[in-house]
Design a protein around this motif. Structure first.
Motif, short mmCIF file in Angstrom:
data_model
loop_
_atom_site.label_atom_id
_atom_site.label_comp_id
_atom_site.label_asym_id
_atom_site.label_seq_id
_atom_site.Cartn_x
_atom_site.Cartn_y
_atom_site.Cartn_z
N LEU A 191 -9.42 5.03 -5.75
CA LEU A 191 -7.97 4.96 -5.50
C LEU A 191 -7.23 4.30 -6.64
O LEU A 191 -6.04 4.01 -6.54
CB LEU A 191 -7.73 4.25 -4.17
CG LEU A 191 -8.33 5.07 -3.01
CD1 LEU A 191 -8.60 4.23 -1.79
CD2 LEU A 191 -7.44 6.26 -2.68
N VAL A 192 -7.94 4.08 -7.73
CA VAL A 192 -7.36 3.58 -8.98
C VAL A 192 -7.60 4.59 -10.10
O VAL A 192 -6.69 4.96 -10.84
CB VAL A 192 -8.01 2.23 -9.38
CG1 VAL A 192 -7.55 1.79 -10.76
CG2 VAL A 192 -7.69 1.15 -8.35
N TYR A 195 0.84 -1.19 0.00
CA TYR A 195 0.00 0.00 0.00
C TYR A 195 0.88 1.24 0.00
O TYR A 195 1.85 1.33 0.77
CB TYR A 195 -0.88 0.03 1.25
CG TYR A 195 -1.82 -1.14 1.38
CD1 TYR A 195 -2.99 -1.20 0.63
CD2 TYR A 195 -1.54 -2.20 2.23
CE1 TYR A 195 -3.87 -2.28 0.75
CE2 TYR A 195 -2.40 -3.29 2.36
CZ TYR A 195 -3.56 -3.33 1.61
OH TYR A 195 -4.41 -4.39 1.73
N ASP A 254 -13.05 2.35 -8.68
CA ASP A 254 -12.32 2.50 -7.42
C ASP A 254 -11.65 3.88 -7.46
O ASP A 254 -10.81 4.15 -8.32
CB ASP A 254 -11.28 1.38 -7.33
CG ASP A 254 -10.49 1.39 -6.02
OD1 ASP A 254 -10.37 2.46 -5.41
OD2 ASP A 254 -9.99 0.31 -5.65
N CYS A 288 -3.38 4.08 -1.56
CA CYS A 288 -3.84 3.23 -2.66
C CYS A 288 -3.15 1.89 -2.56
O CYS A 288 -2.16 1.75 -1.84
CB CYS A 288 -3.58 3.88 -4.03
SG CYS A 288 -1.84 4.05 -4.44
N TYR A 289 -3.69 0.93 -3.26
CA TYR A 289 -3.07 -0.39 -3.39
C TYR A 289 -2.20 -0.35 -4.63
O TYR A 289 -2.66 0.06 -5.69
CB TYR A 289 -4.17 -1.45 -3.52
CG TYR A 289 -3.66 -2.86 -3.70
CD1 TYR A 289 -2.70 -3.39 -2.85
CD2 TYR A 289 -4.16 -3.66 -4.72
CE1 TYR A 289 -2.24 -4.69 -3.01
CE2 TYR A 289 -3.71 -4.97 -4.89
CZ TYR A 289 -2.76 -5.47 -4.02
OH TYR A 289 -2.30 -6.76 -4.19
N TYR A 323 -9.24 3.02 -15.48
CA TYR A 323 -8.64 4.33 -15.21
C TYR A 323 -9.33 5.42 -16.03
O TYR A 323 -9.57 5.25 -17.22
CB TYR A 323 -7.15 4.30 -15.60
CG TYR A 323 -6.37 3.31 -14.78
CD1 TYR A 323 -5.74 3.70 -13.60
CD2 TYR A 323 -6.27 1.98 -15.17
CE1 TYR A 323 -5.03 2.79 -12.84
CE2 TYR A 323 -5.57 1.06 -14.41
CZ TYR A 323 -4.93 1.47 -13.26
OH TYR A 323 -4.25 0.57 -12.50
N ARG A 342 -2.59 5.59 -9.86
CA ARG A 342 -2.94 5.24 -8.47
C ARG A 342 -2.31 6.22 -7.50
O ARG A 342 -2.93 6.66 -6.53
CB ARG A 342 -2.50 3.80 -8.17
CG ARG A 342 -3.37 2.77 -8.88
CD ARG A 342 -2.88 1.34 -8.69
NE ARG A 342 -3.66 0.45 -9.53
CZ ARG A 342 -4.46 -0.54 -9.08
NH1 ARG A 342 -4.55 -0.77 -7.80
NH2 ARG A 342 -5.14 -1.29 -9.92
N SER A 345 -4.13 9.35 -7.62
CA SER A 345 -5.40 9.17 -6.89
C SER A 345 -5.18 9.38 -5.40
O SER A 345 -5.99 10.04 -4.72
CB SER A 345 -5.94 7.75 -7.12
OG SER A 345 -6.12 7.48 -8.49
N ALA A 346 -4.09 8.81 -4.87
CA ALA A 346 -3.82 8.91 -3.43
C ALA A 346 -3.60 10.38 -3.03
O ALA A 346 -4.10 10.83 -1.99
CB ALA A 346 -2.60 8.07 -3.07
#
Ligand SMILES: [Mg+2]
Length: 382
Positions: free
Chosen positions: A277-278, A32, A275, A49-50, A255, A101, A104-105
């Protein structure tokens, strides 16, 4: 006007207690990317994010060397402009994958910072209604060594006993007959009135194979079939949607608004699982949710319930939050200082300003690589 003075990040590598199987892969670890954005008035927002089951450092490099320096010095309220700058400046390395990602975070951290500065929970800051809970489904039903259909049935019956009206299991790893036994056991255990979702995690490569499985699944009345094909195979999603009465749901590793538009235009998603966070953070999630509303498509965002509870509550077409009751699969829970509460299958909206939790710094110290910063007073000043 306040301005962003520091962006910090670390990578937390959290091992799963038990190696867990999906239709096409085995997961042992999760990496993460954790982000903090601090403004010169002392307010701090967090994002995450992952990144995948390896190479989490790719996300850290994106924050440290590419995106962080763009954000430092900006007014946090100009979040749309900041998004555009990050997107434009990372056009060659970004648009999809780890860089999007990481973007996104950071975007989530800025929204969180702004909601905290306003003294409002994020769902309220985003215009969510005052209903104090949002519907969730219990996500589980993974493949573990030695796990029988009867054990799967016990697992999902346990979610129903806790009040959930909808449950999801994994499908697509075994042969069609083996899969039918699992689904029969799950349906038998939960009864007729509970929604049963199926997640194939990109199991199939062609329509005949997908249909062979779907003919086995259809008698058990699944609510949706999730990610039947690779996310790049949008055409097959649309073909399957035309050939089965079961709603095709997808979008968890998609995305940006343009790919989502293609998915919707082609009829590849009857339910979107975008998502935040994606896809490009809260900013891009809101654009995608509005786009989907125009197609009459609802949004059930993919995992990370701690963020998505706010977005389902504040989207006109938000339907369900995907909820994980323990940290076996969503072991991000170990990095979170406060867990969401639930009642009768609904999640309670957090009351605290912003996203509603802080990182558990002890856990971050245990699993993390150490915070590194860009900007004012940072370890590596921009
Ligand atoms: Mg999924």
């Amino acid at each position: 006007m306040s301005k962003i003075e520091q962006v910090s990040c670390t990578v937390a590598r959290v091992p799963l207690d038990k190696a867990t199987a999906f239709s096409t892969r085995m997961v042992h670890d999760r990496h993460y990317l954790l982000v903090k954005v601090r403004t010169d008035d002392g307010v701090e927002g967090l994002g995450f994010c992952y990144v995948g089951s390896a190479a989490g450092r790719l996300g850290q490099i994106a924050v440290e060397e590419l995106l962080g320096p763009i954000v430092v010095g900006k007014d946090p309220l100009t979040v749309e402009k900041i998004w555009k700058d990050m997107y434009q400046e990372s056009l060659l390395q970004g648009r999809m994958g780890t860089v999007m990602r990481a973007l996104s975070a950071i975007d989530v951290a800025i929204w969180d910072r702004n909601a905290r500065a306003a003294g409002m929970p994020l769902w309220q800051y985003l215009g969510g209604s005052a209903d104090k809970s949002v519907p969730a489904y219990a996500s589980g039903g993974y493949y573990l060594d030695g796990k029988t259909p009867a054990m799967l049935g016990e697992e999902v019956a346990g979610y129903v006993a806790k009040g959930f009206k909808a449950v999801k299991i994994k499908v697509g790893r075994l042969d069609p007959a083996g899969e039918e036994k699992r689904i029969a056991a799950a349906r038998e255990a939960i009864g007729e009135d509970i929604l049963l979702m199926l997640d194939a995690n990109n199991a199939w490569e062609d329509l005949p194979t997908a249909l062979e499985y779907m003919r086995r699944y259809e008698p058990y009345d699944p609510y949706w079939i999730e990610e039947p094909f690779s996310p790049d195979d949008i055409d097959n999603h649309a073909r399957l949607a035309a050939r089965t009465p079961v709603t095709v749901a997808t979008g968890e590793i998609e995305y940006g608004r343009w790919r989502h538009k293609e998915l919707l235009e082609k009829g590849g998603a009857g339910i979107l699982q975008t998502d935040a966070l994606v896809c490009g953070g809260i900013s891009e999630f809101r654009r995608i949710a509005a786009l989907a509303a125009g197609y009459g498509v609802k949004i059930c965002p993919h995992w990370f319930h701690d963020l998505h509870v706010h977005l389902v509550a504040s989207s006109s077409n938000g339907q369900f939050v995907e909820f994980f009751l323990d940290d076996q699969v969503l072991n991000f829970r170990r990095l979170v200082g406060r867990q969401l509460e639930f009642d009768k299958g609904n999640l309670k909206l957090p009351d605290a300003p912003g996203i509603g939790f802080d990182f558990d710094e002890q856990a971050v110290a245990k699993y993390g690589s150490g915070w590194v910063s860009v900007g004012h007073n940072s370890a590596r000043a921009a």
